[in-house]
Design a protein around this motif. Sequence first.
Motif, PDB file in Angstrom:
ATOM      1  N   VAL A 295       0.862  -1.182   0.000  1.00  0.00           N
ATOM      2  CA  VAL A 295       0.000   0.000   0.000  1.00  0.00           C
ATOM      3  C   VAL A 295       0.900   1.234   0.000  1.00  0.00           C
ATOM      4  O   VAL A 295       1.932   1.253   0.665  1.00  0.00           O
ATOM      5  CB  VAL A 295      -0.891   0.021   1.265  1.00  0.00           C
ATOM      6  N   SER A 296       0.509   2.245  -0.768  1.00  0.00           N
ATOM      7  CA  SER A 296       1.351   3.433  -0.848  1.00  0.00           C
ATOM      8  C   SER A 296       1.204   4.274   0.417  1.00  0.00           C
ATOM      9  O   SER A 296       0.228   4.150   1.166  1.00  0.00           O
ATOM     10  CB  SER A 296       0.982   4.269  -2.069  1.00  0.00           C
ATOM     11  N   ARG A 297       2.183   5.130   0.628  1.00  0.00           N
ATOM     12  CA  ARG A 297       2.146   5.996   1.814  1.00  0.00           C
ATOM     13  C   ARG A 297       0.918   6.892   1.813  1.00  0.00           C
ATOM     14  O   ARG A 297       0.273   7.102   2.833  1.00  0.00           O
ATOM     15  CB  ARG A 297       3.409   6.862   1.840  1.00  0.00           C
ATOM     16  N   LYS A 298       0.599   7.410   0.631  1.00  0.00           N
ATOM     17  CA  LYS A 298      -0.535   8.321   0.533  1.00  0.00           C
ATOM     18  C   LYS A 298      -1.838   7.594   0.891  1.00  0.00           C
ATOM     19  O   LYS A 298      -2.676   8.129   1.624  1.00  0.00           O
ATOM     20  CB  LYS A 298      -0.600   8.881  -0.888  1.00  0.00           C
ATOM     21  N   GLU A 299      -1.971   6.386   0.378  1.00  0.00           N
ATOM     22  CA  GLU A 299      -3.184   5.600   0.680  1.00  0.00           C
ATOM     23  C   GLU A 299      -3.304   5.344   2.177  1.00  0.00           C
ATOM     24  O   GLU A 299      -4.395   5.405   2.751  1.00  0.00           O
ATOM     25  CB  GLU A 299      -3.136   4.268  -0.069  1.00  0.00           C
ATOM     26  N   ILE A 300      -2.172   5.029   2.788  1.00  0.00           N
ATOM     27  CA  ILE A 300      -2.183   4.744   4.223  1.00  0.00           C
ATOM     28  C   ILE A 300      -2.687   5.956   4.995  1.00  0.00           C
ATOM     29  O   ILE A 300      -3.562   5.855   5.852  1.00  0.00           O
ATOM     30  CB  ILE A 300      -0.770   4.349   4.695  1.00  0.00           C
ATOM     31  N   GLU A 301      -2.137   7.110   4.656  1.00  0.00           N
ATOM     32  CA  GLU A 301      -2.517   8.314   5.399  1.00  0.00           C
ATOM     33  C   GLU A 301      -3.971   8.703   5.137  1.00  0.00           C
ATOM     34  O   GLU A 301      -4.669   9.150   6.035  1.00  0.00           O
ATOM     35  CB  GLU A 301      -1.553   9.443   5.043  1.00  0.00           C
TER      36      GLU A 301
ATOM     37  N   ALA B 184      -0.595   2.394  17.050  1.00  0.00           N
ATOM     38  CA  ALA B 184      -0.486   0.950  16.820  1.00  0.00           C
ATOM     39  C   ALA B 184      -1.730   0.422  16.103  1.00  0.00           C
ATOM     40  O   ALA B 184      -1.635  -0.386  15.164  1.00  0.00           O
ATOM     41  CB  ALA B 184      -0.282   0.232  18.150  1.00  0.00           C
ATOM     42  N   VAL B 185      -2.887   0.887  16.540  1.00  0.00           N
ATOM     43  CA  VAL B 185      -4.134   0.448  15.890  1.00  0.00           C
ATOM     44  C   VAL B 185      -4.192   0.980  14.462  1.00  0.00           C
ATOM     45  O   VAL B 185      -4.582   0.266  13.527  1.00  0.00           O
ATOM     46  CB  VAL B 185      -5.360   0.921  16.709  1.00  0.00           C
ATOM     47  N   ALA B 186      -3.774   2.232  14.302  1.00  0.00           N
ATOM     48  CA  ALA B 186      -3.793   2.833  12.960  1.00  0.00           C
ATOM     49  C   ALA B 186      -2.886   2.071  12.008  1.00  0.00           C
ATOM     50  O   ALA B 186      -3.241   1.828  10.856  1.00  0.00           O
ATOM     51  CB  ALA B 186      -3.352   4.291  13.052  1.00  0.00           C
ATOM     52  N   ARG B 187      -1.730   1.700  12.485  1.00  0.00           N
ATOM     53  CA  ARG B 187      -0.801   0.948  11.632  1.00  0.00           C
ATOM     54  C   ARG B 187      -1.390  -0.396  11.242  1.00  0.00           C
ATOM     55  O   ARG B 187      -1.207  -0.883  10.133  1.00  0.00           O
ATOM     56  CB  ARG B 187       0.526   0.759  12.372  1.00  0.00           C
ATOM     57  N   ALA B 188      -2.130  -0.985  12.187  1.00  0.00           N
ATOM     58  CA  ALA B 188      -2.787  -2.256  11.876  1.00  0.00           C
ATOM     59  C   ALA B 188      -3.851  -2.077  10.803  1.00  0.00           C
ATOM     60  O   ALA B 188      -3.944  -2.853   9.855  1.00  0.00           O
ATOM     61  CB  ALA B 188      -3.405  -2.839  13.145  1.00  0.00           C
ATOM     62  N   ILE B 189      -4.647  -1.007  10.949  1.00  0.00           N
ATOM     63  CA  ILE B 189      -5.697  -0.753   9.960  1.00  0.00           C
ATOM     64  C   ILE B 189      -5.078  -0.523   8.579  1.00  0.00           C
ATOM     65  O   ILE B 189      -5.606  -0.965   7.562  1.00  0.00           O
ATOM     66  CB  ILE B 189      -6.528   0.482  10.373  1.00  0.00           C
ATOM     67  N   ALA B 190      -3.937   0.156   8.568  1.00  0.00           N
ATOM     68  CA  ALA B 190      -3.311   0.515   7.294  1.00  0.00           C
ATOM     69  C   ALA B 190      -2.898  -0.709   6.486  1.00  0.00           C
ATOM     70  O   ALA B 190      -2.776  -0.627   5.262  1.00  0.00           O
ATOM     71  CB  ALA B 190      -2.094   1.392   7.553  1.00  0.00           C
ATOM     72  N   THR B 191      -2.685  -1.829   7.146  1.00  0.00           N
ATOM     73  CA  THR B 191      -2.242  -3.027   6.419  1.00  0.00           C
ATOM     74  C   THR B 191      -3.398  -3.762   5.767  1.00  0.00           C
ATOM     75  O   THR B 191      -3.177  -4.809   5.157  1.00  0.00           O
ATOM     76  CB  THR B 191      -1.513  -3.987   7.365  1.00  0.00           C
ATOM     77  N   ASN B 192      -4.614  -3.259   5.918  1.00  0.00           N
ATOM     78  CA  ASN B 192      -5.803  -3.928   5.381  1.00  0.00           C
ATOM     79  C   ASN B 192      -5.842  -5.396   5.826  1.00  0.00           C
ATOM     80  O   ASN B 192      -5.817  -6.317   5.005  1.00  0.00           O
ATOM     81  CB  ASN B 192      -5.819  -3.838   3.851  1.00  0.00           C
ATOM     82  N   PRO B 193      -5.903  -5.617   7.131  1.00  0.00           N
ATOM     83  CA  PRO B 193      -5.778  -6.990   7.636  1.00  0.00           C
ATOM     84  C   PRO B 193      -7.068  -7.789   7.467  1.00  0.00           C
ATOM     85  O   PRO B 193      -8.155  -7.220   7.351  1.00  0.00           O
ATOM     86  CB  PRO B 193      -5.480  -6.777   9.125  1.00  0.00           C
ATOM     87  N   ALA B 194      -6.918  -9.081   7.471  1.00  0.00           N
ATOM     88  CA  ALA B 194      -8.090  -9.972   7.499  1.00  0.00           C
ATOM     89  C   ALA B 194      -8.413 -10.354   8.940  1.00  0.00           C
ATOM     90  O   ALA B 194      -9.572 -10.543   9.290  1.00  0.00           O
ATOM     91  CB  ALA B 194      -7.829 -11.221   6.677  1.00  0.00           C
TER      92      ALA B 194
ATOM     93  N   GLY C  17     -14.805  -1.178  17.470  1.00  0.00           N
ATOM     94  CA  GLY C  17     -16.170  -1.451  17.011  1.00  0.00           C
ATOM     95  C   GLY C  17     -16.349  -1.095  15.539  1.00  0.00           C
ATOM     96  O   GLY C  17     -16.978  -1.837  14.784  1.00  0.00           O
ATOM     97  N   LYS C  18     -15.735   0.021  15.124  1.00  0.00           N
ATOM     98  CA  LYS C  18     -15.838   0.419  13.713  1.00  0.00           C
ATOM     99  C   LYS C  18     -15.094  -0.571  12.819  1.00  0.00           C
ATOM    100  O   LYS C  18     -15.540  -0.893  11.719  1.00  0.00           O
ATOM    101  CB  LYS C  18     -15.269   1.825  13.524  1.00  0.00           C
ATOM    102  N   ILE C  19     -13.939  -1.022  13.308  1.00  0.00           N
ATOM    103  CA  ILE C  19     -13.197  -2.028  12.532  1.00  0.00           C
ATOM    104  C   ILE C  19     -14.045  -3.284  12.375  1.00  0.00           C
ATOM    105  O   ILE C  19     -14.143  -3.869  11.298  1.00  0.00           O
ATOM    106  CB  ILE C  19     -11.863  -2.377  13.241  1.00  0.00           C
ATOM    107  N   ALA C  20     -14.692  -3.661  13.471  1.00  0.00           N
ATOM    108  CA  ALA C  20     -15.515  -4.871  13.438  1.00  0.00           C
ATOM    109  C   ALA C  20     -16.684  -4.716  12.475  1.00  0.00           C
ATOM    110  O   ALA C  20     -17.084  -5.677  11.805  1.00  0.00           O
ATOM    111  CB  ALA C  20     -16.016  -5.184  14.840  1.00  0.00           C
ATOM    112  N   GLU C  21     -17.221  -3.506  12.402  1.00  0.00           N
ATOM    113  CA  GLU C  21     -18.355  -3.277  11.496  1.00  0.00           C
ATOM    114  C   GLU C  21     -17.954  -3.444  10.033  1.00  0.00           C
ATOM    115  O   GLU C  21     -18.798  -3.725   9.181  1.00  0.00           O
ATOM    116  CB  GLU C  21     -18.924  -1.869  11.717  1.00  0.00           C
ATOM    117  N   THR C  22     -16.671  -3.277   9.738  1.00  0.00           N
ATOM    118  CA  THR C  22     -16.229  -3.504   8.360  1.00  0.00           C
ATOM    119  C   THR C  22     -16.042  -4.987   8.076  1.00  0.00           C
ATOM    120  O   THR C  22     -15.700  -5.357   6.955  1.00  0.00           O
ATOM    121  CB  THR C  22     -14.898  -2.776   8.082  1.00  0.00           C
TER     122      THR C  22
END
Lengths: 174, 247
Positions: free
Chosen positions: B123-129, B159-169, B193-198
């Motif tokens: 993922v590109s830096r821009k996409e992550i941000e 830490a949570v943001a970095r996890a979200i940025a990796t598009n985890p399963a 909760g928002k992560i879970a909703e996705t």
Amino acid sequence: MSMNSVNADGQPPAPAGPPPGVPPTVPQGVPTAGPPAYAPPRHAAVPAATQDRTRQFTADVGALKLRAPKTMLDTQLMWLGVGLMVLGIGMGFGAYFMSHGTTLILTQNDAITLGISAIPVSLLGFALFLRFSLSTFMRFWLARLIAAQQSPRQGPADAGTDATTVLPTTPAQH
Amino acid sequence: MTLNVADAQPAGAPSAPPLLELRGISAAYEQVEVLHKVDLAVPTGKVMAVLGPNGAGKTTMLKVITGLHQPTAGDIYLAGRCVTGAAPVDLARIGLCSIPEGRGVFPNLTVSENLWMATYRGVSRKEIEEKVFPIFPRLEQRRNQAAGTMSGGEQQMLAVARAIATNPAIILLDELSMGLAPLVVDQLYDVVGKIAETGVTVLLVEQFARTALAVADLAAVMSGGRILQVGTPDEIAGDLHSAYLGG
């Protein structure tokens, strides 16, 4: 179903037995709580994008190449590499002192042979050490390098936030 | 006694394999066994909270799942495939993301640089941000600040943001609330909760039961290296005292 619904005669529909979930001991006409309201699961609806991600994850897991766990042989080969590196350096030094410790041409020729042989021995040892100790790290480093190169170029707005410009100075750099 | 989460599944639920499953996992530190035949299954898109006191083996279980600690017995299944012995880097690359106890941010790197670490997923830096900063506006304000100089809550956000940025399963969360103010904990759990909703599958390890149960679909109680109880949050909440204190 609405509680105010009527039948074709304009009369409320006759109750046809107790509704599901109501004990049969409750007399007809007595108000009851009725069936429990539907409570959706907290995260019931899974977005389509997530289903795609799950499918992708399943495919990735299927394609995952599982290596055999690190064996004793791997460890032995790593130490063999270390040993060969040390041996190669030792051979080089030995050849140097051997050639300077004599005036015999034949012995000096042997020392030259020994010194040249030290190079492939050291290289072989380095290769073994690299393969069985640092390969995981190197692969990760290489993967990051490739990912960084493949990412789209940063726009002018991001130019100021390049890593080289925002890295904090550390005491080691002073 | 070990219980399977299948007991807590509604009848008629689809029989797809759980995205994450542990079968008979045992693990030890040298001669001391700390996990004793743990069975646990996390269905796809669900949030499972594993609750338990200190020393229950929760963190060790997460280490085993991520491949950082090899089990002495049992198997780990991802999407129905046994991945026991897989390298942590391979599991991370396919989308198994772990937020360890103590946040695991790089203290000498800035917020942006910490987030850029997620570019290993392509993922590109821009996409992550663009993905992260709307969720955590405070991180955008501090994007050029060294992570080690931020508060504990902000570091946990990072830490949570970095996890979200990796598009985890799958996200594994270890003691999200550790050492944080209740207000910050609430904010972080809102994000969970928002992560879970996705639809991301989340395995949450936590000591603060009520907070974790509020976002969980399923919960398990762990003590002494064993899963004692698995059920819905309501069931677990009703038995919390006996689960923690016995009886």
